[in-house]
Write an enzyme that holds these catalytic residues in place. Sequence first.
Site, PDB file in Angstrom:
ATOM      1  N   LYS A  20      35.531 -48.211 -25.618  1.00  0.00           N
ATOM      2  CA  LYS A  20      35.599 -49.286 -26.626  1.00  0.00           C
ATOM      3  C   LYS A  20      36.310 -48.783 -27.883  1.00  0.00           C
ATOM      4  CE  LYS A  20      32.919 -51.854 -29.703  1.00  0.00           C
ATOM      5  NZ  LYS A  20      32.751 -50.812 -30.663  1.00  0.00           N
ATOM      6  N   GLN A  33      39.868 -43.867 -31.208  1.00  0.00           N
ATOM      7  CA  GLN A  33      39.044 -42.707 -31.570  1.00  0.00           C
ATOM      8  C   GLN A  33      39.103 -41.648 -30.472  1.00  0.00           C
ATOM      9  OE1 GLN A  33      34.982 -42.683 -33.441  1.00  0.00           O
ATOM     10  NE2 GLN A  33      34.299 -42.522 -31.344  1.00  0.00           N
ATOM     11  N   GLU A  42      23.082 -49.881 -24.505  1.00  0.00           N
ATOM     12  CA  GLU A  42      23.383 -49.489 -23.127  1.00  0.00           C
ATOM     13  C   GLU A  42      24.719 -48.729 -23.034  1.00  0.00           C
ATOM     14  OE1 GLU A  42      22.507 -48.674 -19.481  1.00  0.00           O
ATOM     15  OE2 GLU A  42      21.026 -49.565 -20.830  1.00  0.00           O
ATOM     16  N   GLY A  43      25.654 -49.036 -23.949  1.00  0.00           N
ATOM     17  CA  GLY A  43      26.934 -48.318 -23.944  1.00  0.00           C
ATOM     18  C   GLY A  43      26.712 -46.829 -24.181  1.00  0.00           C
ATOM     19  N   HIS A  44      25.901 -46.503 -25.217  1.00  0.00           N
ATOM     20  CA  HIS A  44      25.591 -45.086 -25.468  1.00  0.00           C
ATOM     21  C   HIS A  44      24.850 -44.480 -24.272  1.00  0.00           C
ATOM     22  CE1 HIS A  44      25.504 -46.661 -29.751  1.00  0.00           C
ATOM     23  NE2 HIS A  44      26.358 -45.669 -29.853  1.00  0.00           N
ATOM     24  N   LEU A  84      21.158 -47.091 -30.799  1.00  0.00           N
ATOM     25  CA  LEU A  84      21.699 -46.924 -29.449  1.00  0.00           C
ATOM     26  C   LEU A  84      21.570 -48.197 -28.611  1.00  0.00           C
ATOM     27  CD1 LEU A  84      20.313 -43.365 -28.607  1.00  0.00           C
ATOM     28  CD2 LEU A  84      22.481 -43.993 -29.707  1.00  0.00           C
ATOM     29  N   MET A 121      26.111 -42.468 -33.701  1.00  0.00           N
ATOM     30  CA  MET A 121      25.577 -42.784 -35.029  1.00  0.00           C
ATOM     31  C   MET A 121      24.260 -43.550 -34.882  1.00  0.00           C
ATOM     32  SD  MET A 121      28.853 -43.293 -37.477  1.00  0.00           S
ATOM     33  CE  MET A 121      29.227 -44.972 -37.085  1.00  0.00           C
ATOM     34  N   GLY A 122      23.629 -43.448 -33.705  1.00  0.00           N
ATOM     35  CA  GLY A 122      22.330 -44.088 -33.501  1.00  0.00           C
ATOM     36  C   GLY A 122      22.460 -45.589 -33.277  1.00  0.00           C
ATOM     37  N   ARG A 140      27.097 -52.675 -34.051  1.00  0.00           N
ATOM     38  CA  ARG A 140      27.348 -53.714 -35.067  1.00  0.00           C
ATOM     39  C   ARG A 140      27.045 -55.121 -34.547  1.00  0.00           C
ATOM     40  NH1 ARG A 140      31.550 -49.824 -36.775  1.00  0.00           N
ATOM     41  NH2 ARG A 140      31.152 -49.345 -38.961  1.00  0.00           N
TER      42      ARG A 140
HETATM   43  O1  PAF Z   1      31.771 -43.399 -32.272  1.00  0.00           O
HETATM   44  C1  PAF Z   1      30.905 -43.052 -33.105  1.00  0.00           C
HETATM   45  O2  PAF Z   1      29.734 -43.453 -33.039  1.00  0.00           O
HETATM   46  C2  PAF Z   1      31.307 -42.116 -34.227  1.00  0.00           C
HETATM   47  O3  PAF Z   1      32.596 -42.370 -34.673  1.00  0.00           O
HETATM   48  C3  PAF Z   1      31.120 -40.628 -33.873  1.00  0.00           C
HETATM   49  C4  PAF Z   1      32.037 -40.218 -32.729  1.00  0.00           C
HETATM   50  C5  PAF Z   1      29.679 -40.367 -33.490  1.00  0.00           C
HETATM   51  C6  PAF Z   1      31.465 -39.749 -35.091  1.00  0.00           C
HETATM   52  O4  PAF Z   1      30.643 -40.038 -36.169  1.00  0.00           O
END
Ligand code: PAF
Length: 288
Positions: free
Chosen positions: A154, A158, A40-42, A38, A35-36, A192
């Site tokens: 984390k 999900q 270091e985790g991403h 971004l 979800m942008g 967040r």
């Molecule tokens: O983990 C996230 O950032 C979101 O839940 C995802 C997997 C991109 C779905 O919108």
Amino acid sequence: MGSIPPKLISKIAELREAVAALRRQGKTIGFVPTMGALHEGHLSLVRQAAGECGATVVSIYVNPTQFGPNEDFSKYPRALDDDLALLAGCGTAIVFTPTDATMYRPGHATWVVPGDVAEPLEGQCRPDHFRGVATIVLKLLNLVQPDAAYFGQKDFQQSLVIRRMAADLNVPVEIRVCPTVREPDGLAMSSRNRYLSPDVRRRATMLWRSLELARHRVDSGLRDAAEIVSRMRAMIDTLPGARIDYVVLVDPDTLRPVERVERPTLAALAVRIENTRLIDNCILEPRG
Ligand code: PAF
């Protein structure tokens, strides 16, 4: 050597064509949905994908259907220029940035309703959250058709929901779950975290310390789950402004509560500190 900027695509037809071109070059495709905002985790997921696949596709889309009516959808951080600069350094081939109208055409009425693993924990606190997540992830997987898709530990629940969804609906993708990346003081990286004032940010490290406490207790032989949870809660309760949504020890496959830590067990928590809700988890591994 300069980094190659990724191809920025917002239309579905163009995405399909660009992925098909990579396939024609014989490349396997790794996909990192985000979800942008971004961090270091991403980027660790993107690097993992780049290391394991011939080309990496990243999506940046703040999915409205996974936010509840009183949640932070409108103020969720959006930082596209910074995100693109970060991705350019990680060997990303394509960045997909669809609009809401692209992802949810008028009259959209079909949803993925995940089963039991979506019900406890986040499912209790955020009704319909996983319906939104599972639906958007399935749509993105259908668009990109990757060989592997990458998620962070984390968001442990999900990743379970997505794994189950992919298995139950026969989606031909390997779901890879990569370790949580932490700040030097242990706080799990999260988009967040940008909301946190310096003071709240300092207090938030208590969440990691409570997970460490659980780990140390298990290492020193404590097995009673209720006792471990009560020590974790007592530690978090010392934090001014903190409200616990849950602190649990559960089976990492089913998310059902355990009474004793006799095998690998998920310690998971969700805590609100002032206006920000943070989640974190770790696996407790009893020895001997
Ligand atoms: O983990 C996230 O950032 C979101 O839940 C995802 C997997 C991109 C779905 O919108």
